[in-house]
Design an enzyme around this catalytic site. Structure first.
Site, PDB file in Angstrom:
ATOM      1  N   ASP A  12       0.817  -1.214   0.000  1.00  0.00           N
ATOM      2  CA  ASP A  12       0.000   0.000   0.000  1.00  0.00           C
ATOM      3  C   ASP A  12       0.851   1.265   0.000  1.00  0.00           C
ATOM      4  O   ASP A  12       0.448   2.290   0.549  1.00  0.00           O
ATOM      5  CB  ASP A  12      -0.952   0.016   1.218  1.00  0.00           C
ATOM      6  CG  ASP A  12      -1.661  -1.318   1.391  1.00  0.00           C
ATOM      7  OD1 ASP A  12      -2.231  -1.784   0.409  1.00  0.00           O
ATOM      8  OD2 ASP A  12      -1.599  -1.894   2.493  1.00  0.00           O
ATOM      9  N   HIS A  40      -4.636  -1.526  -6.357  1.00  0.00           N
ATOM     10  CA  HIS A  40      -3.980  -0.308  -6.823  1.00  0.00           C
ATOM     11  C   HIS A  40      -5.046   0.748  -7.083  1.00  0.00           C
ATOM     12  O   HIS A  40      -5.967   0.515  -7.843  1.00  0.00           O
ATOM     13  CB  HIS A  40      -3.201  -0.577  -8.114  1.00  0.00           C
ATOM     14  CG  HIS A  40      -1.967  -1.385  -7.884  1.00  0.00           C
ATOM     15  ND1 HIS A  40      -1.155  -1.828  -8.899  1.00  0.00           N
ATOM     16  CD2 HIS A  40      -1.401  -1.820  -6.749  1.00  0.00           C
ATOM     17  CE1 HIS A  40      -0.148  -2.509  -8.390  1.00  0.00           C
ATOM     18  NE2 HIS A  40      -0.280  -2.525  -7.089  1.00  0.00           N
TER      19      HIS A  40
HETATM   20  P1  IMP Z   1      -2.607 -12.920   1.340  1.00  0.00           P
HETATM   21  O1  IMP Z   1      -1.723 -12.369   0.274  1.00  0.00           O
HETATM   22  O2  IMP Z   1      -4.066 -12.612   1.096  1.00  0.00           O
HETATM   23  O3  IMP Z   1      -2.366 -14.371   1.590  1.00  0.00           O
HETATM   24  O4  IMP Z   1      -2.268 -12.184   2.720  1.00  0.00           O
HETATM   25  C1  IMP Z   1      -1.040 -12.375   3.406  1.00  0.00           C
HETATM   26  C2  IMP Z   1      -0.618 -11.102   4.117  1.00  0.00           C
HETATM   27  O5  IMP Z   1      -0.178 -10.154   3.156  1.00  0.00           O
HETATM   28  C3  IMP Z   1      -1.717 -10.433   4.913  1.00  0.00           C
HETATM   29  O6  IMP Z   1      -1.149  -9.828   6.063  1.00  0.00           O
HETATM   30  C4  IMP Z   1      -2.227  -9.359   3.962  1.00  0.00           C
HETATM   31  O7  IMP Z   1      -2.836  -8.285   4.650  1.00  0.00           O
HETATM   32  C5  IMP Z   1      -0.917  -8.946   3.313  1.00  0.00           C
HETATM   33  N1  IMP Z   1      -1.102  -8.404   1.955  1.00  0.00           N
HETATM   34  C6  IMP Z   1      -1.279  -9.095   0.820  1.00  0.00           C
HETATM   35  N2  IMP Z   1      -1.354  -8.273  -0.220  1.00  0.00           N
HETATM   36  C7  IMP Z   1      -1.196  -7.033   0.250  1.00  0.00           C
HETATM   37  C8  IMP Z   1      -1.148  -5.734  -0.371  1.00  0.00           C
HETATM   38  O8  IMP Z   1      -1.245  -5.564  -1.591  1.00  0.00           O
HETATM   39  N3  IMP Z   1      -0.969  -4.688   0.481  1.00  0.00           N
HETATM   40  C9  IMP Z   1      -0.823  -4.855   1.819  1.00  0.00           C
HETATM   41  N4  IMP Z   1      -0.835  -6.033   2.424  1.00  0.00           N
HETATM   42  C10 IMP Z   1      -1.032  -7.118   1.653  1.00  0.00           C
END
Ligand code: IMP
Length: 443
Positions: A12, A40
């Protein structure tokens, strides 16, 4: 020159805005990792576009957007994004290519993701990751598992799909049952039908993107690689296990696109002027009180994908320097500088103090050891003026310029871009692009 844009914190950071800005200098915009967990947001002419799978370069119709083989694609989400772009008169045709080797995120992956998180949260102590529940982990797990995964190219072959999905649905039904999901058995026939129908719609976009990218390289058409998620969420180099399931650092580019790293000459590392994190996991500079709340409200720090409030804190330069090293950053882009207006003083974390009293400037990419690190802060004067109208370094208050210079000194990298608001014109180009010598590479 080929460029990579990559987040240096926990996601982010505002990568979408910089990708949108740098799109003008490139012909191809390429996603290499992650899936619909990324969000995004790009603001153009007062219109806000929130994209999860399609590179934000799609907003410029003359560019080609590529979803590389390293991405996990939820076809239903992809179709939703295509439809919502078309509804706003954005062209989506030959300008979008999807790798036939990208693995598919199935509905049962999302159910599995949510169910596993529930089970992990309900045990003794909360062991959940705080995922986005977009099925990312289970889809990548199936890819590694091989025998249980379906790729985008398979959606174009109904007989092959039907021959695979029977046993896959059978195994998945048993697994979901074991995780306490109370649902009827997965129906292979209806799943096949829905995937074939989505494959028909997505067919014109599904292709061999590896050859398409190598053709672009041969023709010297500049490529922009758009990292999703961020370096500290990288499966190998992030704060494991509180990470996502792909190589989100630039190290994911070669595997996730088929383009050797030596073709990427410029790596713009994106960082916020402070730090945020969503989901669980260690965060040494987190501010749980009034400061954190103030950053959250001023920065509108709520997730694009899940709407969750983001955890907020001071800028951790130990982390940024580590990520810049892993990603081979050649410059920085400092985002959301305007959010820091109004603080009497600002803190920069430049080192960690460990329980035995030693002080280190090395990051600890391990979720169980990192919480023991106490941030060592440098304090700098803040500025009271709003800076959303700044267009040049000289428009910034001296304290803001000093803040940027201190970041450059500690990271050893030039800040090429600073952002003071969501609009395209609220962007300061502070330095010319910096590239690696052409013989240097990422692999
Ligand atoms: P997952 O990618 O949904 O398996 O999530 C794994 C971890 O990565 C979690 O803590 C999510 O909040 C974080 N996460 C995944 N994608 C993003 C992103 O694009 N921005 C911020 N955090 C992310």
């Amino acid at each position: 020159m080929n460029t990579a844009v990559v987040g240096l914190q926990w996601g982010d950071e505002g990568k979408g805005k910089i990708v949108d800005l740098l799109t003008a200098e490139h012909d191809f915009i390429v996603r290499y990792n992650g899936g619909a967990n990324a969000g995004h947001t790009v603001v153009v002419g007062g219109e806000t576009y929130a994209l999860h799978l399609i590179p934000s370069g799609i907003l410029s119709s003359e560019k080609t957007c590529v979803i590389g083989n390293g991405v996990v694609v939820d076809p239903a989400q992809l179709l939703k994004e295509i439809e919502s772009l078309r509804a706003r008169n954005i062209t989506v045709g030959d300008n979008l290519m999807v790798s036939n080797r990208a693995h598919v995120v199935m509905p049962y992956h999302k159910e599995h993701d949510a169910a596993l998180e529930r089970v992990l949260a309900s045990g003794s102590g909360n062991n959940s990751i705080g995922t986005t529940k977009r099925g990312i982990g289970p889809a990548y797990a199936d890819k590694i598992h091989r025998s249980l995964s379906i790729r985008m190219g398979d959606l174009l072959d109904p007989d092959y799909l039907a021959s695979r999905l029977g046993v896959i649905c059978d195994i998945r039904t048993r697994e979901l049952d074991a995780l306490g999901v109370d649902a009827p058995p997965l129906d292979a026939a209806s799943l096949t039908e829905s995937l074939v129908s989505m494959g028909r719609e997505l067919g014109p976009h599904i292709t061999d993107t590896v050859y398409a990218l190598h053709d672009a390289l041969t023709q010297e058409r500049p490529i922009l690689f758009e990292g999703a998620n961020a370096c500290l969420l990288d499966i190998d180099h992030g704060t494991f296990p509180y990470v996502t399931s792909s190589n989100c650092s630039t190290l994911g580019i070669p595997a996730g696109t088929g383009v050797p790293g030596r073709h990427v000459q410029r790596v713009v590392g994106i960082m916020k002027a402070y730090t945020t994190r969503v989901g669980e996991g260690p965060f040494p500079t987190e501010e749980l009180g009034e400061t954190g709340d103030r950053i959250r409200e001023r920065g509108n720090e709520y997730g694009t994908t899940t709407g969750r409030p983001r955890r907020c804190g001071w800028l951790d330069l130990v982390a940024v320097r580590y990520s810049a090293m892993i990603c081979g950053a050649t410059s920085l882009s400092c985002m959301l500088l305007d959010v820091l207006s109004g603080f009497d003083e600002l803190k920069l974390c430049t080192a960690y103090e460990l329980p035995d009293g030693t002080v280190t400037d090395r990051f600890i990419p391990d979720a169980y050891r990192l919480p023991q690190a106490k941030p060592v802060f440098e304090t700098m004067p803040g500025w009271s003026e709003e800076i959303v109208g700044a267009t040049d370094r000289e428009d910034l208050p001296m304290a803001a310029r000093d803040y940027l210079e201190r970041i450059e000194a500690i990271t050893g990298l030039p800040i090429e871009i600073a952002s003071v608001g969501p609009e395209r014109n609220q962007t300061l180009r502070l330095q010319p692009p910096t590239a690696m010598p052409s013989t240097a590479g990422l692999t």
